[in-house]
Design a protein around this motif. Structure first.
Motif, PDB file in Angstrom:
ATOM      1  N   GLY A  37      42.272  44.142  40.269  1.00  0.00           N
ATOM      2  CA  GLY A  37      40.966  44.553  40.769  1.00  0.00           C
ATOM      3  C   GLY A  37      40.903  44.547  42.283  1.00  0.00           C
ATOM      4  N   PRO A  38      39.810  45.098  42.841  1.00  0.00           N
ATOM      5  CA  PRO A  38      39.646  45.150  44.301  1.00  0.00           C
ATOM      6  C   PRO A  38      39.530  43.743  44.895  1.00  0.00           C
ATOM      7  N   HIS A  40      37.366  42.307  46.679  1.00  0.00           N
ATOM      8  CA  HIS A  40      36.061  41.660  46.605  1.00  0.00           C
ATOM      9  C   HIS A  40      35.675  41.270  45.168  1.00  0.00           C
ATOM     10  N   ASP A  41      36.519  41.689  44.199  1.00  0.00           N
ATOM     11  CA  ASP A  41      36.172  41.396  42.807  1.00  0.00           C
ATOM     12  C   ASP A  41      37.456  41.209  41.987  1.00  0.00           C
ATOM     13  N   ARG A  42      38.286  40.251  42.385  1.00  0.00           N
ATOM     14  CA  ARG A  42      39.527  39.996  41.661  1.00  0.00           C
ATOM     15  C   ARG A  42      39.232  39.354  40.314  1.00  0.00           C
ATOM     16  N   GLN A  43      39.975  39.786  39.304  1.00  0.00           N
ATOM     17  CA  GLN A  43      39.801  39.260  37.955  1.00  0.00           C
ATOM     18  C   GLN A  43      41.148  38.788  37.412  1.00  0.00           C
ATOM     19  N   GLN A  44      41.088  38.027  36.361  1.00  0.00           N
ATOM     20  CA  GLN A  44      42.291  37.517  35.719  1.00  0.00           C
ATOM     21  C   GLN A  44      42.193  37.731  34.221  1.00  0.00           C
ATOM     22  N   PRO A 100      45.498  45.784  44.793  1.00  0.00           N
ATOM     23  CA  PRO A 100      44.115  46.144  44.443  1.00  0.00           C
ATOM     24  C   PRO A 100      43.955  47.560  43.903  1.00  0.00           C
TER      25      PRO A 100
END
Length: 288
Positions: A37-38, A40-44, A100
């Motif tokens: 994800g970008p 500013h909005d990293r996900q796992q 990203p």
């Protein structure tokens, strides 16, 4: 983490029983998590849990992600490391951080996983699903002397450190047209050993592998041909037998498939023109 674990066994020979030390191949779970994800909005998200022999875990993860079509080049990966904050799973969780701008097709990953399980799918559907993820048949001008194939089982066995101690671990070996062993990776799972090998080649920038061959210590299932096709491997040889679907997929992939490579013999199932026997290049595939 060690590849082997000590144990005390009772060895029975005829009517006698003797207590002695022995070694077993280690088997532990590895969870592969993706960071995506970008900025500013990293996900796992967890994408796989596989039973494996610890060692070369990063290559296993990268090989899995490449053959499943999640990453396409090493630049897609920012980092690949074990998670240390989860003490309960120390050493058994690996997080791969993607750039990203890398978009993950979760639906395709789920389809591929379903296809590999062969649950309710015919061979044709399985092959068509893999064909959609490749650039077509492997183009290769590889030409290998039969004598090199004959020598591979002993050469690979000599390079199998863990097998020498346990007798219970698989190997995948990458070799060139001179029969030089370039890489060997071991694991209790056949698929994991090949993923480790492809992951190492992926990270080294060696892909595609159309001028190389891979030798496997076990039998050849369709999933191993699928992974080899993704890496554009020109020749796949193994000590054991291929399945019928593995042969069908190798035909579609344009991969030379050789089975029962042992005791100075082997069978050629597909693309025989890449193997030279004495001074003769095999021009026709065996019938039946």
């Amino acid at each position: 983490m060690s590849l082997v674990a000590p144990i005390t066994i009772r060895k029975v020979t005829g009517d006698s029983i003797v207590e002695k030390p022995d070694l077993l191949a280690v088997e532990e779970p590895l969870e592969i998590r993706l960071g995506f994800g970008p900025m500013h909005d990293r996900q796992q998200r967890s994408v796989s849990v596989t039973m494996r022999t610890p060692g070369h875990d990063e290559e296993l993860a990268m090989g899995f992600l490449y053959t499943e079509g999640i990453v396409h080049q090493r630049e897609d990966i920012v980092s690949c490391r074990h998670c240390v904050q989860d003490e309960a799973k120390e050493g058994n969780v690996l997080r791969v951080e993607l750039k990203p701008d890398v978009l993950v097709d979760w639906a395709r990953l789920e389809r591929n996983t379903f296809t590999s399980s062969s649950c309710g799918l015919c061979g044709k559907a399985t092959i068509e699903a893999v064909m959609a993820e490749t650039a077509g048949p492997v183009e290769s001008d590889l030409l290998l002397d039969a004598a090199i194939l004959h020598a591979l089982p002993d050469r690979v066995r000599d390079a199998q450190r863990a097998f020498a101690y346990t007798g219970g671990i698989h190997a995948a070996a990458l070799f060139d047209t001179d029969g030089t062993i370039l890489l060997v990776r071991e694991d209790i799972g056949r698929h994991n050993a090949l993923d480790k090998l492809i992951g190492a080649a992926f990270w080294q920038g060696w892909l595609p592998l159309h001028t190389h061959g891979v030798f496997l210590s076990g039998r050849i299932g369709v999933e191993l041909v699928q992974k080899s096709w993704k890496a554009s491997i020109g020749l796949l040889g193994a000590v054991g037998a291929p399945s019928s679907l593995a042969v069908q997929m190798a035909q579609e992939a344009g991969i030379t498939l050789a089975g029962f490579v042992r005791d100075d013999r082997f069978n050629i199932y597909t693309e025989p023109q890449r193997i030279r026997v004495g001074e003769q290049v095999v021009l026709q595939a065996p019938v039946g």
